[in-house]
Design an enzyme around this catalytic site. Structure first.
Site, short mmCIF file in Angstrom:
data_model
loop_
_atom_site.label_atom_id
_atom_site.label_comp_id
_atom_site.label_asym_id
_atom_site.label_seq_id
_atom_site.Cartn_x
_atom_site.Cartn_y
_atom_site.Cartn_z
N ASP A 9 4.65 5.14 2.69
CA ASP A 9 3.47 4.30 2.84
C ASP A 9 2.50 5.13 3.69
O ASP A 9 2.92 6.12 4.33
CB ASP A 9 3.86 3.00 3.55
N LEU A 10 1.24 4.78 3.71
CA LEU A 10 0.26 5.59 4.46
C LEU A 10 -0.12 4.94 5.80
O LEU A 10 0.23 5.43 6.87
CB LEU A 10 -0.99 5.78 3.59
N ASP A 11 -0.85 3.81 5.70
CA ASP A 11 -1.39 3.16 6.90
C ASP A 11 -0.26 2.68 7.83
O ASP A 11 0.56 1.86 7.43
CB ASP A 11 -2.25 1.95 6.50
N THR A 17 -3.98 4.21 10.91
CA THR A 17 -5.10 3.43 10.36
C THR A 17 -4.82 1.93 10.33
O THR A 17 -5.75 1.15 10.11
CB THR A 17 -5.41 3.90 8.92
N LYS A 45 -0.26 -6.55 6.68
CA LYS A 45 0.13 -5.16 6.46
C LYS A 45 0.72 -4.97 5.06
O LYS A 45 1.58 -5.73 4.64
CB LYS A 45 1.12 -4.69 7.53
N SER A 114 1.02 3.79 -1.51
CA SER A 114 0.16 3.00 -0.62
C SER A 114 -0.70 2.01 -1.39
O SER A 114 -1.11 2.29 -2.51
CB SER A 114 -0.76 3.96 0.15
N ALA A 115 -0.99 0.87 -0.76
CA ALA A 115 -1.86 -0.13 -1.38
C ALA A 115 -3.34 0.24 -1.23
O ALA A 115 -4.21 -0.38 -1.84
CB ALA A 115 -1.62 -1.48 -0.71
N LYS A 145 1.98 -5.05 -2.87
CA LYS A 145 3.28 -5.28 -2.23
C LYS A 145 3.29 -6.74 -1.77
O LYS A 145 2.23 -7.22 -1.38
CB LYS A 145 3.43 -4.35 -1.01
N GLU A 169 8.23 2.67 5.48
CA GLU A 169 7.27 1.56 5.50
C GLU A 169 7.14 0.90 6.87
O GLU A 169 8.14 0.73 7.56
CB GLU A 169 7.77 0.46 4.55
N ASP A 170 5.93 0.50 7.24
CA ASP A 170 5.74 -0.23 8.50
C ASP A 170 5.49 -1.72 8.25
O ASP A 170 5.30 -2.47 9.21
CB ASP A 170 4.57 0.34 9.30
#
Ligand code: BG6
Ligand code: MG
Length: 213
Positions: A9-11, A17, A45, A114-115, A145, A169-170
């Site tokens: 995942d990114l953020d 971010t 999130k 990522s979304a 997600k 994932e966060d």
């Protein structure tokens, strides 16, 4: 089965971010006459921009037309991009780059899942784009997600089976998506919040790829 593909995942996992999203949404809700707190933000999130706005409006009991919703989502994104545009490689979270390097060195395939529709600009600004063998982001998926679509497409792009993938994932919804895809889920954050993950670590500092393969 050996796990030799990593989907990130990114953020909030590779870059910080997640706080920018929270700041920009708060600015919007304050204009609309209410506020959101960290616990509510946790439920946003991993959720797409429009779905996040829907949840926020429901939370503040605000009704808008489709046109107004689109305008508000655009404003939130403009504020968010002001913060993103100031990003540099120094904004990559601690330990991330060493972890990506070690994974690459170990022959592990790497994809983004990522979304965010802003993922390309963030990867570019922070200088980590070259680590990725595939990038699946909000521009490639139609379901947010906790739907597994983004990770299923990541596995497909890498040419690996779902069981060979590890997802980092966060977001609670992101872990749900990983599990729905039949993948091993590593939570990045607090074990109390990400209680649906297979394992939880606070971040990438002092962590090695071998721990998850
Ligand atoms: C996810 C974030 O990574 O991307 C969400 O966790 C965000 O908070 C979603 O809403 C969509 O991002 P963007 O950049 O397309 O608005
Ligand atoms: Mg995230």
């Amino acid at each position: 089965m050996a796990r030799h593909a990593f989907l990130f995942d990114l953020d909030g996992v590779l870059v910080d971010t997640a706080v920018f999203h929270y700041q920009a949404w708060r600015r919007l809700t304050q204009e609309l006459g209410f506020d959101i707190d960290e616990a509510f933000n946790e439920t946003l999130k991993g959720i797409s921009r429009m779905d996040s706005l829907e949840r926020i409006l429901e939370h503040g009991k605000v009704t808008l037309t489709q046109k107004e919703k689109e305008a508000y989502a655009r404003r939130k994104n403009d504020w968010y991009l002001e913060l993103v545009n100031r990003m540099t490689p120094a904004d990559v979270l601690p330990g991330v780059e060493d972890f990506l390097k070690a994974a690459k060195h170990g022959g592990i395939q790497i994809a983004l899942g990522s979304a965010s529709k802003n993922a390309p600009v963030i990867l570019e600004k922070t200088g980590i784009l070259s680590y990725f063998d595939a990038v699946i982001d909000g521009n490639h998926v139609s379901k947010s997600k906790p739907d597994p679509e983004v990770f299923l497409k990541g596995a497909e792009a890498l040419g690996v089976s779902n069981a060979e993938c590890v997802v980092f994932e966060d977001a609670y919804a992101g872990i749900q998506a990983a599990k729905a895809a039949g993948m091993y889920a590593v939570g990045i954050g607090e074990a109390g919040v990400l209680n649906n993950a297979d394992v939880v670590v606070p971040g990438f500092e002092g962590v090695t790829p071998e721990q998850f393969t």
